[in-house]
Design an enzyme around this catalytic site. Sequence first.
Site, short mmCIF file in Angstrom:
data_model
loop_
_atom_site.label_atom_id
_atom_site.label_comp_id
_atom_site.label_asym_id
_atom_site.label_seq_id
_atom_site.Cartn_x
_atom_site.Cartn_y
_atom_site.Cartn_z
N HIS A 80 -15.05 26.92 25.62
CA HIS A 80 -13.66 26.55 25.91
C HIS A 80 -12.63 27.48 25.26
O HIS A 80 -11.73 27.07 24.52
CB HIS A 80 -13.36 25.07 25.68
CG HIS A 80 -13.62 24.47 24.32
ND1 HIS A 80 -13.20 25.06 23.16
CD2 HIS A 80 -14.22 23.32 23.96
CE1 HIS A 80 -13.53 24.29 22.15
NE2 HIS A 80 -14.17 23.24 22.61
N HIS A 95 -20.06 11.84 17.54
CA HIS A 95 -18.89 12.51 18.13
C HIS A 95 -19.00 12.48 19.65
O HIS A 95 -20.05 12.75 20.21
CB HIS A 95 -18.86 13.95 17.60
CG HIS A 95 -17.71 14.79 18.08
ND1 HIS A 95 -16.51 14.27 18.49
CD2 HIS A 95 -17.60 16.14 18.18
CE1 HIS A 95 -15.71 15.27 18.83
NE2 HIS A 95 -16.34 16.42 18.66
N GLU A 118 -17.39 14.41 21.96
CA GLU A 118 -17.25 15.63 22.77
C GLU A 118 -18.58 15.95 23.47
O GLU A 118 -19.67 15.75 22.92
CB GLU A 118 -16.77 16.83 21.92
CG GLU A 118 -16.24 17.94 22.80
CD GLU A 118 -15.45 19.02 22.05
OE1 GLU A 118 -15.36 18.99 20.81
OE2 GLU A 118 -14.91 19.90 22.76
N ASP A 142 -20.46 18.34 24.23
CA ASP A 142 -21.58 19.17 23.74
C ASP A 142 -22.55 18.34 22.91
O ASP A 142 -23.67 18.77 22.65
CB ASP A 142 -21.08 20.40 22.95
CG ASP A 142 -19.98 20.10 21.95
OD1 ASP A 142 -19.26 19.11 22.15
OD2 ASP A 142 -19.83 20.87 20.99
N HIS A 195 -14.20 16.41 14.38
CA HIS A 195 -13.24 17.25 15.03
C HIS A 195 -12.27 16.49 15.92
O HIS A 195 -11.17 16.95 16.22
CB HIS A 195 -14.08 18.28 15.82
CG HIS A 195 -13.44 19.07 16.86
ND1 HIS A 195 -13.98 19.27 18.10
CD2 HIS A 195 -12.27 19.76 16.84
CE1 HIS A 195 -13.21 20.06 18.82
NE2 HIS A 195 -12.17 20.38 18.09
N ASP A 228 -19.66 18.19 13.81
CA ASP A 228 -19.00 19.50 13.94
C ASP A 228 -18.68 20.17 12.59
O ASP A 228 -18.61 21.39 12.52
CB ASP A 228 -17.68 19.35 14.72
CG ASP A 228 -17.89 19.43 16.22
OD1 ASP A 228 -18.92 19.96 16.66
OD2 ASP A 228 -16.98 18.99 16.96
N TYR A 255 -15.81 29.80 12.99
CA TYR A 255 -15.83 28.43 13.52
C TYR A 255 -14.72 27.60 12.87
O TYR A 255 -13.96 26.90 13.53
CB TYR A 255 -17.21 27.87 13.22
CG TYR A 255 -17.50 26.48 13.68
CD1 TYR A 255 -18.21 26.25 14.86
CD2 TYR A 255 -17.12 25.37 12.94
CE1 TYR A 255 -18.53 24.97 15.27
CE2 TYR A 255 -17.42 24.09 13.34
CZ TYR A 255 -18.12 23.89 14.51
OH TYR A 255 -18.41 22.62 14.91
N HIS A 286 -23.93 22.25 15.05
CA HIS A 286 -24.01 23.60 15.62
C HIS A 286 -24.57 24.56 14.58
O HIS A 286 -24.14 24.54 13.42
CB HIS A 286 -22.63 24.12 16.03
CG HIS A 286 -21.97 23.34 17.12
ND1 HIS A 286 -22.40 23.37 18.44
CD2 HIS A 286 -20.91 22.50 17.11
CE1 HIS A 286 -21.62 22.59 19.17
NE2 HIS A 286 -20.72 22.04 18.39
#
Length: 392
Positions: free
Chosen positions: A24, A78, A80, A82, A144, A163, A190, A223
């Site tokens: 993104h 989370h 989001e 991903d 996040h 995150d 990041y 991640h």
Amino acid sequence: MEKVELKKGIYWVGAIDWNIRDFHGYSTTFGTTYNAYLVLDEKNVLVDTVKAPFYLEMLGRISEIIDPARIDIIVSNHVEMDHSGSLFQIAERIGAPMVITSERGEKGLKKHYQKSLKFKTVKTGESLSIGHRTLAFVEAPMLHWPDSMFTYIKEDQLLMPNDAFGQHLASSQRFEDEVGDEVMGQAAKYYANILWPLGPLILKKVDEVVKMGIPIDMIAPSHGLIWRNDPSRIIQAYVEWSQGKTGKKILVIYDTMWGSTESIAKAILKGLIEEGAEAKLLHLRSNHRSDIIHEMLEAKGVLLGSPTLNNGMFPTMGDFLTYMRGLRPKGKVFGLFGSHGWGGGAIKEMRRSLETEKFEIWEKELPVQFVPSSEEVKSAIEFGKEFAKKVL
Ligand code: FEO
């Protein structure tokens, strides 16, 4: 791939996205991973899932360890996509697991997927025994998203903060001590591109976790690499980045049409170097915005240069400033320069853009008409020297 056991009975079952180069708007030059973790106990728990196209990769890894149908609980740290992209698929595959998430997590998951599951919402301080282990939950809003939370396994001193503390770095290794220094560089990139505006919240959260007195032996983010060897290293780095620690670095970020702004930029760079700055020249069409933001993390000053196009700044500068303003990199001093043909306007527009977020802007500016003369080049060198003296 070999099974990866973090702690006895706790496995990495995520996916590696080797080929993603744009996350993104963030340039993921080294790809990324979506980390999910399987905890085997009297109740088997899956902590987070992976981006939807990687569902089968995660399922394959789980299947090497247990029959996926034996998963009793899924923790969603989370919303989001991903991390939640495979949640409903795996939940439907294995029956009706309990899904533990924050209150906002439940709302977010329902809104994203227009489906419901057997949710149990948790708040900071709540915990759940799964047999020999206890899962403790810490809400971490805005790290996040508002729904974010951390899961901590007390008996293993293992923090799974989703995150936070991650890096976009695809690797065949899973632990940070197995790779070189690039892990810290990617953690910084990041942080700068994802978490920078949340610096004060991060400091508060770190303080809260320290006050809770929970020992942390390992940090397994969602991640990149897992912090196995001295996880305090990344916590300390987050504290320093959140505090805005800078060095002697000054950046010259610019674009150019016919080379005039570039000539000024190079002359300014000369002046900065002569005054002892660690100066870097960054052309906006040669460097991705997310790499420039990474460079900015420890910079003390930033000089922005743009030619005037149609009475305003160059479009690449507009793109960069829009991105940068959202990340609110406070504690830097900005300087402005540029070239123009007749009316000018680029410097004015850059200043207006910076003023919206109340950045500190040096009142002195360096506008040059058409091509810089040798006198104007000398002035640009002096401009760089003066800026370095002001900032360092
Ligand atoms: Fe990696 Fe906010 O998702």
